[in-house]
Design a protein around this motif. Structure first.
Motif, PDB file in Angstrom:
ATOM      1  N   ALA A   1      42.343 106.271  60.964  1.00 16.56           N
ATOM      2  CA  ALA A   1      43.835 106.375  61.340  1.00 16.56           C
ATOM      3  C   ALA A   1      44.446 106.845  60.295  1.00 16.56           C
ATOM      4  O   ALA A   1      45.786 106.981  59.869  1.00 16.56           O
ATOM      5  CB  ALA A   1      44.192 104.958  61.536  1.00 16.56           C
ATOM      6  N   GLY A   2      43.720 107.957  59.275  1.00 13.44           N
ATOM      7  CA  GLY A   2      44.253 108.674  58.364  1.00 13.44           C
ATOM      8  C   GLY A   2      44.231 108.043  56.681  1.00 13.44           C
ATOM      9  O   GLY A   2      44.645 108.671  55.938  1.00 13.44           O
ATOM     10  N   GLY A   3      43.793 106.872  56.826  1.00 12.82           N
ATOM     11  CA  GLY A   3      43.498 106.280  55.560  1.00 12.82           C
ATOM     12  C   GLY A   3      42.073 106.228  55.268  1.00 12.82           C
ATOM     13  O   GLY A   3      41.093 106.984  55.850  1.00 12.82           O
ATOM     14  N   TYR A   4      41.647 105.434  54.358  1.00 10.64           N
ATOM     15  CA  TYR A   4      40.246 105.416  53.651  1.00 10.64           C
ATOM     16  C   TYR A   4      39.720 104.070  53.392  1.00 10.64           C
ATOM     17  O   TYR A   4      40.610 103.029  53.210  1.00 10.64           O
ATOM     18  CB  TYR A   4      40.196 106.136  52.347  1.00 10.64           C
ATOM     19  N   ARG A   5      38.484 103.914  53.600  1.00 10.41           N
ATOM     20  CA  ARG A   5      37.708 102.564  53.271  1.00 10.41           C
ATOM     21  C   ARG A   5      36.905 102.920  52.029  1.00 10.41           C
ATOM     22  O   ARG A   5      36.341 103.866  51.889  1.00 10.41           O
ATOM     23  CB  ARG A   5      36.773 102.076  54.086  1.00 10.41           C
ATOM     24  N   PHE A   6      36.944 102.092  50.900  1.00  8.47           N
ATOM     25  CA  PHE A   6      36.275 102.421  49.654  1.00  8.47           C
ATOM     26  C   PHE A   6      35.398 101.231  49.590  1.00  8.47           C
ATOM     27  O   PHE A   6      35.825  99.849  49.737  1.00  8.47           O
ATOM     28  CB  PHE A   6      37.014 102.569  48.604  1.00  8.47           C
ATOM     29  N   VAL A   7      34.051 101.141  49.153  1.00  9.19           N
ATOM     30  CA  VAL A   7      33.139 100.316  48.927  1.00  9.19           C
ATOM     31  C   VAL A   7      32.631 100.316  47.504  1.00  9.19           C
ATOM     32  O   VAL A   7      32.246 101.514  47.511  1.00  9.19           O
ATOM     33  CB  VAL A   7      32.117 100.054  50.054  1.00  9.19           C
ATOM     34  N   THR A   8      32.661  99.378  46.719  1.00 10.83           N
ATOM     35  CA  THR A   8      31.984  99.301  45.519  1.00 10.83           C
ATOM     36  C   THR A   8      30.335  99.530  45.781  1.00 10.83           C
ATOM     37  O   THR A   8      29.782  99.188  46.866  1.00 10.83           O
ATOM     38  CB  THR A   8      31.958  98.003  44.756  1.00 10.83           C
ATOM     39  N   THR A   9      29.837 100.301  44.797  1.00  7.44           N
ATOM     40  CA  THR A   9      28.203 100.659  44.777  1.00  7.44           C
ATOM     41  C   THR A   9      27.704 100.092  43.226  1.00  7.44           C
ATOM     42  O   THR A   9      28.321  99.987  42.507  1.00  7.44           O
ATOM     43  CB  THR A   9      27.888 101.917  45.246  1.00  7.44           C
ATOM     44  N   LEU A  10      26.480  99.837  43.650  1.00 10.84           N
ATOM     45  CA  LEU A  10      25.676  99.465  42.395  1.00 10.84           C
ATOM     46  C   LEU A  10      26.226  97.918  41.782  1.00 10.84           C
ATOM     47  O   LEU A  10      26.434  97.904  40.582  1.00 10.84           O
ATOM     48  CB  LEU A  10      25.836 100.579  41.405  1.00 10.84           C
ATOM     49  N   ARG A  11      26.658  97.085  42.522  1.00 13.21           N
ATOM     50  CA  ARG A  11      27.334  95.751  42.153  1.00 13.21           C
ATOM     51  C   ARG A  11      26.513  94.864  43.216  1.00 13.21           C
ATOM     52  O   ARG A  11      25.866  95.265  44.057  1.00 13.21           O
ATOM     53  CB  ARG A  11      28.561  95.803  42.504  1.00 13.21           C
ATOM     54  N   LYS A  12      26.558  93.629  42.525  1.00 14.97           N
ATOM     55  CA  LYS A  12      25.795  92.412  43.126  1.00 14.97           C
ATOM     56  C   LYS A  12      26.392  92.034  44.235  1.00 14.97           C
ATOM     57  O   LYS A  12      26.000  91.177  45.117  1.00 14.97           O
ATOM     58  CB  LYS A  12      25.802  91.181  42.112  1.00 14.97           C
ATOM     59  N   ALA A  13      27.624  92.360  44.569  1.00 15.36           N
ATOM     60  CA  ALA A  13      28.246  91.988  45.835  1.00 15.36           C
ATOM     61  C   ALA A  13      29.078  93.391  46.188  1.00 15.36           C
ATOM     62  O   ALA A  13      29.781  93.905  45.385  1.00 15.36           O
ATOM     63  CB  ALA A  13      29.343  90.880  45.789  1.00 15.36           C
ATOM     64  N   TYR A  14      29.157  93.733  47.608  1.00 16.82           N
ATOM     65  CA  TYR A  14      29.921  94.856  47.906  1.00 16.82           C
ATOM     66  C   TYR A  14      31.568  94.243  48.047  1.00 16.82           C
ATOM     67  O   TYR A  14      31.869  93.312  48.755  1.00 16.82           O
ATOM     68  CB  TYR A  14      29.364  95.495  49.582  1.00 16.82           C
ATOM     69  N   VAL A  15      32.376  95.265  47.554  1.00 12.65           N
ATOM     70  CA  VAL A  15      33.658  94.858  47.661  1.00 12.65           C
ATOM     71  C   VAL A  15      34.395  96.186  48.625  1.00 12.65           C
ATOM     72  O   VAL A  15      34.216  97.387  47.992  1.00 12.65           O
ATOM     73  CB  VAL A  15      34.468  94.590  46.235  1.00 12.65           C
ATOM     74  N   GLU A  16      35.168  95.774  49.477  1.00 14.88           N
ATOM     75  CA  GLU A  16      35.670  96.869  50.413  1.00 14.88           C
ATOM     76  C   GLU A  16      37.210  96.620  50.335  1.00 14.88           C
ATOM     77  O   GLU A  16      37.631  95.676  50.302  1.00 14.88           O
ATOM     78  CB  GLU A  16      35.256  96.700  51.866  1.00 14.88           C
TER      79      GLU A  16
END
Length: 168
Positions: free
Chosen positions: A123-138
């Protein structure tokens, strides 16, 4: 029979009340359309991830770039949000997104020593997800929420670094 005749056949108090009632109904519809959607499905993290996410929830800032924290419903230590419309939403403990399989570092920003995978939200925005961490944060950043779509990440990285260790 025309609509005018039907209306004129009604008693006077009903005819007088009809325009204000229609106006109030229209205003209610507009306000409903502009209201902040409350529902955000909280993730169901694994037990090891849940502890990290609960610690992150406590460490998150009360405001991100001037947008106050207004958590979505249902209340959960795995979700947080800032702003009203549009709003930035954080979900902790999500399953690993499939788009990270497609060369996760090709368009991945690193912000304050936290590596992020990134994709469009459609919808014109973005999703970011942490990498290389013990839990994924979106973190979902909708179109128009900030001048630069990655701006809120810098406000969240200190809390992420302090609560979610690196590693897979």
């Amino acid at each position: 029979m025309s609509a005018f005749r039907k209306l004129s056949s009604l008693p006077a108090p009903v005819r007088w009340a009809a325009p204000p009632v229609a106006l109030l109904g229209g205003v209610a519809l507009l306000l409903g359309a502009w209201s902040v959607p409350g529902d955000v499905a909280p993730p169901q993290p694994k037990a090891a991830e849940a502890g990290y996410c609960e610690a992150l929830d406590k460490a998150l800032p009360d405001a991100v770039l001037g947008h106050r924290r207004t958590d979505p419903s249902p209340a959960s230590p795995y979700t947080a949000a800032w702003g009203s419309s549009p709003r930035t939403v954080l979900r902790c403990g999500i399953a690993r997104p499939g788009y990270l399989d497609d060369d996760p570092f090709s368009r991945a920003p690193e912000v304050n020593d936290v590596q992020w995978g990134m994709s469009s939200d459609g919808a014109g925005g973005y999703r970011f997800v942490t990498t290389l961490r013990k839990a994924y944060v979106e973190v979902t950043v909708p179109k128009g929420a900030y001048p630069n779509y990655a701006d809120p990440l810098s406000e969240l990285t200190d809390a992420i670094k302090a609560t979610i260790p690196t590693g897979l």
